[in-house]
Design a protein around this motif. Structure first.
Motif, PDB file in Angstrom:
ATOM      1  N   ARG A   1       0.963  -1.269   0.598  1.00  0.00           N
ATOM      2  CA  ARG A   1      -0.158   0.351  -0.041  1.00  0.00           C
ATOM      3  C   ARG A   1       0.849   1.090   0.194  1.00  0.00           C
ATOM      4  O   ARG A   1       1.857   1.419   0.936  1.00  0.00           O
ATOM      5  CB  ARG A   1      -0.823   0.074   0.686  1.00  0.00           C
ATOM      6  CG  ARG A   1      -1.914   0.864   1.207  1.00  0.00           C
ATOM      7  CD  ARG A   1      -2.702   0.170   2.991  1.00  0.00           C
ATOM      8  NE  ARG A   1      -3.488   0.902   3.379  1.00  0.00           N
ATOM      9  CZ  ARG A   1      -5.305   1.410   2.133  1.00  0.00           C
ATOM     10  NH1 ARG A   1      -5.340   0.507   1.013  1.00  0.00           N
ATOM     11  NH2 ARG A   1      -6.231   2.398   2.551  1.00  0.00           N
ATOM     12  N   PHE A   2       0.276   2.198  -0.673  1.00  0.00           N
ATOM     13  CA  PHE A   2       1.456   3.182  -0.621  1.00  0.00           C
ATOM     14  C   PHE A   2       0.733   4.473  -1.490  1.00  0.00           C
ATOM     15  O   PHE A   2      -0.761   4.343  -1.682  1.00  0.00           O
ATOM     16  CB  PHE A   2       2.594   3.252  -1.439  1.00  0.00           C
ATOM     17  CG  PHE A   2       3.247   4.617  -1.635  1.00  0.00           C
ATOM     18  CD1 PHE A   2       4.291   4.775  -0.331  1.00  0.00           C
ATOM     19  CD2 PHE A   2       3.788   5.281  -2.279  1.00  0.00           C
ATOM     20  CE1 PHE A   2       5.248   5.794  -1.023  1.00  0.00           C
ATOM     21  CE2 PHE A   2       4.169   6.369  -2.597  1.00  0.00           C
ATOM     22  CZ  PHE A   2       5.159   6.508  -2.218  1.00  0.00           C
ATOM     23  N   THR A   3       0.706   5.874  -0.652  1.00  0.00           N
ATOM     24  CA  THR A   3       0.130   6.701  -0.980  1.00  0.00           C
ATOM     25  C   THR A   3       0.946   8.413  -1.641  1.00  0.00           C
ATOM     26  O   THR A   3       2.313   8.153  -1.025  1.00  0.00           O
ATOM     27  CB  THR A   3      -0.206   7.640   0.864  1.00  0.00           C
ATOM     28  OG1 THR A   3      -1.349   7.098   1.178  1.00  0.00           O
ATOM     29  CG2 THR A   3      -0.987   8.903  -0.361  1.00  0.00           C
TER      30      THR A   3
ATOM     31  N   ALA B   1       7.830  10.703  -5.344  1.00  0.00           N
ATOM     32  CA  ALA B   1       8.082  10.118  -3.963  1.00  0.00           C
ATOM     33  C   ALA B   1       8.745   9.114  -5.084  1.00  0.00           C
ATOM     34  O   ALA B   1       9.072   8.488  -5.566  1.00  0.00           O
ATOM     35  CB  ALA B   1       6.891   9.593  -3.366  1.00  0.00           C
ATOM     36  N   THR B   2       9.235   8.162  -3.697  1.00  0.00           N
ATOM     37  CA  THR B   2      10.296   7.229  -3.662  1.00  0.00           C
ATOM     38  C   THR B   2      10.491   5.091  -3.124  1.00  0.00           C
ATOM     39  O   THR B   2       9.449   6.047  -1.860  1.00  0.00           O
ATOM     40  CB  THR B   2      11.530   6.946  -3.379  1.00  0.00           C
ATOM     41  OG1 THR B   2      12.645   8.227  -4.736  1.00  0.00           O
ATOM     42  CG2 THR B   2      12.559   5.809  -3.954  1.00  0.00           C
ATOM     43  N   VAL B   3       9.450   4.243  -3.552  1.00  0.00           N
ATOM     44  CA  VAL B   3       9.332   3.362  -2.425  1.00  0.00           C
ATOM     45  C   VAL B   3      10.119   2.464  -2.755  1.00  0.00           C
ATOM     46  O   VAL B   3      10.585   2.499  -3.618  1.00  0.00           O
ATOM     47  CB  VAL B   3       7.843   2.554  -2.929  1.00  0.00           C
ATOM     48  CG1 VAL B   3       6.935   3.561  -2.676  1.00  0.00           C
ATOM     49  CG2 VAL B   3       7.680   2.402  -4.109  1.00  0.00           C
ATOM     50  N   ASN B   4      11.113   2.523  -1.353  1.00  0.00           N
ATOM     51  CA  ASN B   4      12.244   1.316  -1.285  1.00  0.00           C
ATOM     52  C   ASN B   4      11.864  -0.433  -0.778  1.00  0.00           C
ATOM     53  O   ASN B   4      11.416  -0.942   0.353  1.00  0.00           O
ATOM     54  CB  ASN B   4      13.572   1.685  -0.317  1.00  0.00           C
ATOM     55  CG  ASN B   4      12.977   2.566  -0.898  1.00  0.00           C
ATOM     56  OD1 ASN B   4      13.692   3.230  -2.029  1.00  0.00           O
ATOM     57  ND2 ASN B   4      13.276   3.957   0.008  1.00  0.00           N
ATOM     58  N   ASP B   5      11.042  -1.052  -1.570  1.00  0.00           N
ATOM     59  CA  ASP B   5      10.699  -2.398  -1.871  1.00  0.00           C
ATOM     60  C   ASP B   5      11.485  -3.623  -1.816  1.00  0.00           C
ATOM     61  O   ASP B   5      12.360  -3.732  -2.513  1.00  0.00           O
ATOM     62  CB  ASP B   5       9.274  -2.801  -1.530  1.00  0.00           C
ATOM     63  CG  ASP B   5       8.552  -2.108  -2.268  1.00  0.00           C
ATOM     64  OD1 ASP B   5       8.081  -1.405  -0.791  1.00  0.00           O
ATOM     65  OD2 ASP B   5       7.618  -1.820  -2.882  1.00  0.00           O
TER      66      ASP B   5
HETATM   67  C1  LIG Z   1      13.331   5.202  -0.071  1.00  0.00           C
HETATM   68  O1  LIG Z   1      14.200   5.425  -0.284  1.00  0.00           O
HETATM   69  C2  LIG Z   1      15.046   6.717   0.001  1.00  0.00           C
HETATM   70  C3  LIG Z   1      16.970   7.225   0.048  1.00  0.00           C
HETATM   71  O2  LIG Z   1      17.500   6.044  -0.330  1.00  0.00           O
HETATM   72  C4  LIG Z   1      14.749   8.513   0.534  1.00  0.00           C
HETATM   73  O3  LIG Z   1      14.307   9.033  -0.169  1.00  0.00           O
HETATM   74  C5  LIG Z   1      12.962   7.426   0.435  1.00  0.00           C
HETATM   75  O4  LIG Z   1      12.234   8.714   1.454  1.00  0.00           O
HETATM   76  C6  LIG Z   1      12.827   5.998   0.990  1.00  0.00           C
HETATM   77  N1  LIG Z   1      11.097   5.711   0.841  1.00  0.00           N
HETATM   78  C7  LIG Z   1      10.535   5.714   1.836  1.00  0.00           C
HETATM   79  C8  LIG Z   1       8.685   5.321   1.034  1.00  0.00           C
HETATM   80  O5  LIG Z   1      10.759   5.338   2.200  1.00  0.00           O
END
Ligand SMILES: *[C@@H]1O[C@H](CO)[C@@H](O)[C@H](O)[C@H]1NC(C)=O
Ligand SMILES: *[C@@H]1O[C@H](CO)[C@@H](O)[C@H](O)[C@H]1NC(C)=O
Ligand SMILES: *[C@@H]1O[C@H](CO)[C@@H](O)[C@H](O)[C@H]1NC(C)=O
Ligand SMILES: *[C@@H]1O[C@H](CO)[C@@H](O)[C@H](O)[C@H]1NC(C)=O
Length: 588
Positions: A570-572, A581-585
Motif C-alpha cells: 500500500r502506498f500514498t 516520491a520513492t518506494v523501497n521494497d
Molecule cells: C526510499 O529511499 C530513499 C533514499 O534512498 C528515501 O529518500 C525515501 O524516502 C525512501 N522511501 C520511503 C517511502 O521510505
C-alpha cells in the motif's frame, strides 16, 4: 446508505429475515393528511434525535454529534455513520434552527466538532489531504471502517459543506461570526478543497453501487462551491479554486440531460435506464427559494425537473404491486431505480417523500415568481394531473394558474398519503416498504427517512432553506473543461534476485499500474542491477495524493507469472502536481 455492495453477494434468504408479512396500514382508520403530518413531524424529529450521540435514546455510547444511520445492527447492519446521511440530516436540523428551534444549537455544534475529527481520520480512501474525505462511512466510535466497500463516494464532502455553510451564515447573522470563522469554516474549507480537487473524477453514487459520475454528486458539488465562495468572502477567507471550478461543474452537469430526463449515472456502463430518484433528490437538495425555474440548475419548477419527475415516477408504476391499479396522475410508491435488486427492490420512504418535496418546492417558486410556464418539455408532466392544459405562461391571479397550482399541490399531498398508508401506527419509518404488501422493510428507524419527512413537510408549509446564490450562478459556460491531470512521479525500487530471462513488473489498483492485470503490468528496469544490489526500478506517473495497493510480479523466461506473497502493498503518492516520491521494497 445502502449496502448492495456487500449484500449483493449475500444469500437472498438473508435479505428477507424480519419481513412482516401482514399489511400494516389498511386496517387502521386513517387520520386526515394534516393530522398525520402533525403527529408524524413530532415522531420524525424525535426519530432523528434518537439516532444522534451522545444522548439519543437509540444511540447509546455514540460520541456527540455522530449520526447513526439506523439502530439496526444486523439484517442489515447500519450501525455506522455515513457522511452523506449525517449531512442531509443536519441540513434539516439547521433549517429547523433557522426557523426558530434554537434548542438544536448544541447538537449542531456537536456535529461540527465530530466532523472536524472525522476529517482527520485516515481510512481506506486516503489520509486527510489525500482523498480520505471521500470515505463513505465510519464506525460509530469515529474509527475508520476498513472492510470492502464502494469507495470513494464524493458527495459527502459537498453535502457536509452545504449543511455547515447554512449554519455558518446563520451564525454570522446571529452574533456568531467568530465561531463561524474559527470553528466552522475550517471544516468547510477542507471539504471544498476536496470538491475542487476531485469533482472531475469518478466515484461511487449515493446508492454505493455505481462507479461513475453521479448527477447527485455533481449537483451537490456545484451548490457547495457556489455558496462556499460567498461564505469565504463574508469571512475574509480564501476558497482556493472554488470560483473557477463552480461554472465547470455546472457545465458538466448539463451532460446528464438525455432530452427527456436526467441519466443519473454517466461515465459508466451500468446497463440501466438512468431513471433514478437520485435526480429528484438532487433537485430538492439544490432548490433555491430565490431561483427562477432554471433548467441548468434543475430547479424543482424547471421544465426539465418536472419532465424528469414524471419519467422517474412512471418507471415505478408498473413494477410494484402496491402501485397496481393507481391511475396516471396519482401518486405511487417511489423506489431508488427500477432495476434495483436490494431486498428485491422496493419503494423507499425517503424516495417517495422526495417526490412530494420537489412538487412543494416548485409551488413555492411559482408563487414567488407569479407565473407558471408550461412548455413542450414539461407538458406531459402537467397533462397527467391536468389533462386540459396546453403550452403557455399562466399568470398568478388567472384561473388556469390556480388550477395548475391546486393540481400540483394535490399530487404532492398524494405522495405524502402513500407514505401515510404504509407508515405503521407508531410512526416508525424504516428504509423501505414491501413492493407487494407495503410492510416496512430493511433498516428500522432510518435517520434519513425521518429527515426526509421533516424537509418534505416543511416545504409543504412554505418553510424553505436560505438561498445559495443560484440566480447569479446558473449560466453554464459555453465550453466545458475538466480538471487537468495532477500527477506525481513515483519511483518504485524493489530488490529482487532474478535469474537470466526473468523480469520484474509492478501492478495494482490504478489504471497506470494495469489494474492488477499481469498483461498490463509496468516493467521495471534492471539497468542498475548488480549481484550485491539486485535493484529493479521504474519511474511511473501516478495521480497525486492517491492511496493505492500494488504488488510486484515476476515473469519467467517461459512467460509464467509469479506473484509476490500476500498481503498487498500500500502506498500514498506525494501530494502536489509534479511532486516525486520513492518506494523501497524487497521482493516477498
Ligand atoms: C526510499 O529511499 C530513499 C533514499 O534512498 C528515501 O529518500 C525515501 O524516502 C525512501 N522511501 C520511503 C517511502 O521510505
Ligand atoms: C470531466 O469533465 C469533462 C468536461 O466537463 C467531462 O467531459 C468528463 O466526462 C468529466 N469526467 C469526469 C469523470 O467527471
Ligand atoms: C472506478 O472507475 C475508474 C474508471 O472509470 C477506475 O479508474 C477506478 O479504479 C474504479 N474504482 C473502483 C474502486 O473500482
Ligand atoms: C426570473 O425571471 C424573470 C422574468 O424572466 C426575470 O425578470 C428575473 O430577473 C429572473 N430572476 C432571477 C433571480 O433570475
Amino acid at each position: 446508505m445502502l449496502l448492495s455492495w456487500l449484500v449483493r453477494a449475500a444469500p437472498a434468504a438473508l435479505l428477507l429475515v424480519g419481513v412482516n408479512a401482514s399489511p400494516v396500514a389498511d386496517h387502521r382508520k386513517r387520520a386526515s393528511l394534516d393530522d398525520f403530518i402533525k403527529t408524524q413531524t413530532e415522531i420524525s424529529l424525535k426519530g432523528v434525535l434518537a439516532n444522534i450521540g451522545p444522548d439519543g435514546s437509540k444511540a447509546g455510547g455514540v460520541p456527540a454529534g455522530i449520526v447513526v444511520a439506523s439502530p439496526s445492527r444486523s439484517n442489515p447492519d447500519y450501525w455506522y455513520t455515513w457522511t452523506r446521511d449525517a449531512a442531509l440530516t443536519y441540513k434539516a436540523l439547521v433549517e429547523r434552527l433557522i426557523a426558530g428551534d434554537t434548542s438544536l444549537k448544541q447538537k449542531i455544534d456537536d456535529y461540527v466538532t465530530a466532523q472536524a475529527y472525522l476529517q482527520g481520520v485516515s481510512n481506506p480512501s486516503g489520509g486527510p489531504d489525500t482523498g480520505g474525505l471521500g470515505e463513505p462511512k465510519f464506525n460509530v466510535d469515529r474509527t475508520a471502517f476498513t472492510g470492502a466497500w464502494g469507495r470513494p463516494q464524493r458527495d459527502g464532502p459537498a453535502l457536509r459543506a452545504t449543511a455547515l455553510t447554512i449554519y455558518a451564515n446563520w451564525l454570522i447573522q446571529n452574533g456568531g461570526a467568530t465561531q463561524a470563522k474559527n470553528t466552522v469554516w475550517p471544516v468547510i474549507a477542507k471539504d471544498l478543497a476536496y470538491v475542487v480537487k476531485y469533482w472531475n473524477q469518478t466515484g461511487f453514487d449515493l446508492w454505493e453501487e455505481v462507479n461513475g459520475s453521479s448527477y447527485f454528486t455533481i449537483a451537490a458539488s456545484h451548490r457547495a462551491l457556489v455558496e462556499g465562495v460567498a461564505l469565504a468572502t463574508k469571512l475574509g477567507q480564501q476558497c482556493t479554486g472554488c470560483a473557477e471550478a463552480a461554472p465547470q461543474v455546472l457545465c458538466f452537469a448539463q451532460s446528464f440531460w438525455t432530452g427527456s430526463y436526467i441519466d443519473s449515472n454517466i461515465n459508466v456502463n451500468d446497463g440501466r435506464t438512468g431513471k433514478d430518484v437520485n435526480s429528484i433528490i438532487s433537485s430538492i437538495h439544490t432548490f433555491d427559494p430565490n431561483a427562477n425555474c432554471t433548467d441548468a440548475t434543475f430547479q424543482p419548477c424547471s421544465a426539465r425537473a418536472l419532465a424528469n419527475h414524471k419519467a422517474v415516477a412512471d418507471s415505478f408504476r408498473s413494477i410494484y404491486g402496491v402501485n397496481k391499479g393507481i391511475a396516471q396522475g396519482r401518486a405511487v410508491g417511489i423506489g431508488r431505480y427500477s432495476e434495483d435488486v436490494y431486498y428485491n427492490g422496493n419503494p423507499w420512504y425517503l424516495a417517495t417523500l422526495a417526490a412530494a418535496e420537489q412538487l412543494y418546492s416548485a409551488i413555492y417558486q411559482w408563487d414567488k415568481q407569479g407565473s407558471i410556464t408550461v412548455n413542450s418539455v414539461s407538458l406531459p408532466f402537467f397533462r397527467d394531473i391536468l389533462p386540459s392544459i396546453s403550452v403557455g405562461t399562466y399568470q398568478k391571479g388567472s384561473s388556469t394558474y390556480a388550477s395548475i397550482l391546486s393540481a400540483v399541490k394535490t399530487y404532492g399531498d398524494d405522495f405524502i398519503a402513500v407514505v401515510q398508508k404504509y407508515t405503521p401506527a407508531n410512526g416508525a419509518l424504516a428504509e423501505q416498504f414491501d413492493r407487494n404488501n407495503g410492510s416496512p422493510l430493511s433498516a428500522a428507524d432510518l435517520t434519513w427517512s425521518y429527515a426526509a419527512f421533516l424537509t418534505a413537510t416543511e416545504r409543504r408549509a412554505g418553510v424553505v432553506s436560505p438561498t445559495w446564490d443560484e440566480p447569479s450562478n446558473n449560466v453554464p459556460p459555453k465550453a466545458c473543461t475538466g480538471t487537468p491531470a495532477c500527477n506525481t512521479k513515483t519511483t518504485f525500487n524493489v530488490r529482487a534476485t532474478t535469474t537470466f530471462g526473468e523480469n520484474i513488473y509492478v501492478t495494482g489498483q490504478l489504471t497506470q499500474l494495469g489494474n492488477w492485470s499481469p498483461a498490463d503490468a509496468k516493467p521495471l528496469s534492471a539497468s542498475k542491477y548488480t549481484n550485491s544490489d539486485p535493484l529493479w526500478f521504474a519511474e511511473i506517473e501516478l495521480p497525486a495524493g492517491t492511496v493505492f495497493e500494488y504488488k510486484y510480479i515476476r515473469k519467467t523466461a517461459n512467460g509464467q507469472v509469479v506473484w509476490e506473497s500476500d498481503p498487498n502493498r500500500r502506498f500514498t503518492t506525494a501530494v502536489g502536481c509534479g511532486s516525486t516520491a520513492t518506494v523501497n521494497d524487497t521482493w516477498r
